[in-house]
Design a protein around this motif. Structure first.
Motif, short mmCIF file in Angstrom:
data_model
loop_
_atom_site.label_atom_id
_atom_site.label_comp_id
_atom_site.label_asym_id
_atom_site.label_seq_id
_atom_site.Cartn_x
_atom_site.Cartn_y
_atom_site.Cartn_z
N LEU A 170 0.83 -1.21 0.00
CA LEU A 170 0.00 0.00 0.00
C LEU A 170 0.86 1.26 0.00
O LEU A 170 0.56 2.23 -0.70
CB LEU A 170 -0.93 -0.01 1.22
CG LEU A 170 -2.06 -1.03 1.20
CD1 LEU A 170 -2.76 -1.07 2.56
CD2 LEU A 170 -3.06 -0.69 0.11
N PHE A 171 1.91 1.24 0.80
CA PHE A 171 2.78 2.43 0.91
C PHE A 171 3.46 2.73 -0.42
O PHE A 171 3.48 3.88 -0.87
CB PHE A 171 3.82 2.19 2.00
CG PHE A 171 4.79 3.33 2.16
CD1 PHE A 171 4.46 4.46 2.88
CD2 PHE A 171 6.06 3.26 1.60
CE1 PHE A 171 5.36 5.50 3.03
CE2 PHE A 171 6.96 4.30 1.73
CZ PHE A 171 6.61 5.42 2.46
N SER A 198 2.56 1.96 -3.38
CA SER A 198 1.63 2.39 -4.43
C SER A 198 1.40 3.90 -4.38
O SER A 198 1.10 4.53 -5.40
CB SER A 198 0.29 1.65 -4.28
OG SER A 198 -0.37 2.03 -3.08
N SER A 199 1.54 4.50 -3.19
CA SER A 199 1.37 5.95 -3.04
C SER A 199 2.69 6.70 -3.06
O SER A 199 2.73 7.88 -3.41
CB SER A 199 0.65 6.26 -1.72
OG SER A 199 -0.63 5.67 -1.69
N HIS A 200 3.78 6.03 -2.68
CA HIS A 200 5.09 6.70 -2.57
C HIS A 200 6.16 5.84 -3.25
O HIS A 200 7.04 5.29 -2.58
CB HIS A 200 5.44 6.94 -1.10
CG HIS A 200 4.36 7.63 -0.32
ND1 HIS A 200 4.02 8.95 -0.52
CD2 HIS A 200 3.53 7.18 0.63
CE1 HIS A 200 3.04 9.28 0.30
NE2 HIS A 200 2.73 8.22 1.00
N ALA A 209 4.34 8.62 7.18
CA ALA A 209 3.40 8.09 6.18
C ALA A 209 3.29 6.57 6.31
O ALA A 209 2.19 6.01 6.21
CB ALA A 209 3.85 8.48 4.78
N VAL A 233 -0.04 4.04 7.32
CA VAL A 233 -0.49 2.84 6.62
C VAL A 233 -0.63 1.67 7.59
O VAL A 233 -1.60 0.90 7.55
CB VAL A 233 0.47 2.48 5.47
CG1 VAL A 233 0.10 1.14 4.83
CG2 VAL A 233 0.47 3.57 4.41
N THR A 241 -3.81 1.95 9.51
CA THR A 241 -4.98 1.62 8.71
C THR A 241 -5.14 0.11 8.57
O THR A 241 -6.23 -0.44 8.77
CB THR A 241 -4.85 2.26 7.30
OG1 THR A 241 -4.78 3.68 7.44
CG2 THR A 241 -6.04 1.90 6.44
#
Length: 313
Positions: A112-113, A115-117, A280, A284, A287
């Motif tokens: 997940l991390f 995919s955003s960064h 950040a 995640v 979450t």
């Protein structure tokens, strides 16, 4: 009153000329004049005197100017800090985690991390809880994902959720077909446990004491996989996380009276600022962990009630 009104006011106060001030803030002279008039109307006082194309500040304007300049300085520093934080979302974030979390939660968090960064590299190191604490204190890790270590005086522990520990036995073990086992029933049962240096072992020893049970600790191991291998081929039991390695030849059974419960969490250095990437990644983890906690609650709600006395457990 909007931020642009204050910027226009400062520009005119510095230039004392509508044409020059309008050029500095990249608007037309008429726009600047209109905006200054709006500001004066809102404040209910004159900030500038205009006489024969000559602009001077009123005493009220002079008093207002110093406060506005301070406010704009704070705003500009905040904008700079926000942009800098966004630009810094790169480099490396170093995660220390125990085996249990590295099996399922951490891989999902990394996916997940990234995919955003995508510009951040993630280093994940599997370690014991005490080793994670020591590495954080040496500055070798940014985040720890573990259970609360015995000595966390220089660290901050942030609990994420609660999880039950389960009894693991082989298919031929006398408890293999049970729906639950009382902790007192482990008295004189042969078990393999984590070494005494682990916080989880301290928790289990306390549960045994509360249940007045003294299992026979025939082996101590600091890794789950060999524990499960031993359990699968002997009548030796283990007590493991519900996230422990699942095998078809090992049964996991809830423990009751008491139920061993521990809380995994984030571990930070309490005296060190966290990088944007570390903050950040921690977000995640929170979450994903919230989802884990919710799924555990749903499973507990669906769990059948314990069998009454005289029925088969």
């Amino acid at each position: 009153m909007e931020l642009r009104h204050l910027r226009y006011f400062v520009a005119l106060a510095e230039q004392l000329n509508f044409t020059a001030a309008a050029g500095k803030v990249h608007v037309t002279q008429s726009t600047l004049s209109h905006q200054i008039r709006q500001l004066e109307d809102e404040l209910g006082c004159r900030l500038f005197d205009r006489e024969n194309k000559r602009v001077t500040m009123t005493q009220t304007g002079e008093a207002f100017l110093e406060r506005v300049q301070n406010a704009l300085r704070e705003v500009d520093e905040g904008i700079w800090a926000a942009r800098l934080a966004a630009d810094e979302m790169s480099g490396v974030v170093r995660i220390g985690t125990t085996h249990t979390f590295n099996m399922r939660i951490i891989p999902r968090c990394v996916s997940l991390f990234l995919s955003s960064h995508p510009s951040v590299r993630v280093n994940v190191m599997e370690m014991s809880g005490d080793d994670i604490a020591a590495a954080l204190l040496r500055g070798e890790l940014d985040i720890g994902v573990t259970y609360k270590p015995r000595d966390a005086s220089q660290l901050r522990f942030e609990p994420l959720y609660s999880e039950e520990l389960l009894l693991a036995v082989g298919e031929s073990h006398p408890f293999a077909q049970r729906r639950f086992v009382r902790t007192a029933e482990l008295h004189l049962q042969r078990v393999v446990l984590l070494p005494p240096t682990y916080a989880t072992r301290t928790l289990l020893d306390e549960c045994f004491r509360m249940a007045n049970a003294t299992p026979v600790v025939v082996a101590e191991m600091n890794a789950i996989a060999p524990m499960m291998e031993l359990v699968s081929v002997t009548d030796i039991a283990a007590i493991v996380s519900e996230h422990a390695l699942r095998r078809d030849d090992v049964r996991v059974i809830p423990l009751e009276s008491p139920t061993p419960v521990r809380s995994p969490g984030l571990l930070w250095r309490s005296d060190e600022a966290r990088s944007p990437a570390a903050r950040a990644f921690a977000s995640v983890i929170r979450t994903v962990s919230n989802g884990e906690g919710a799924s555990k609650r749903r499973r507990r709600d669906r769990k059948p009630a314990p069998a009454k006395r005289g029925t088969k457990a």
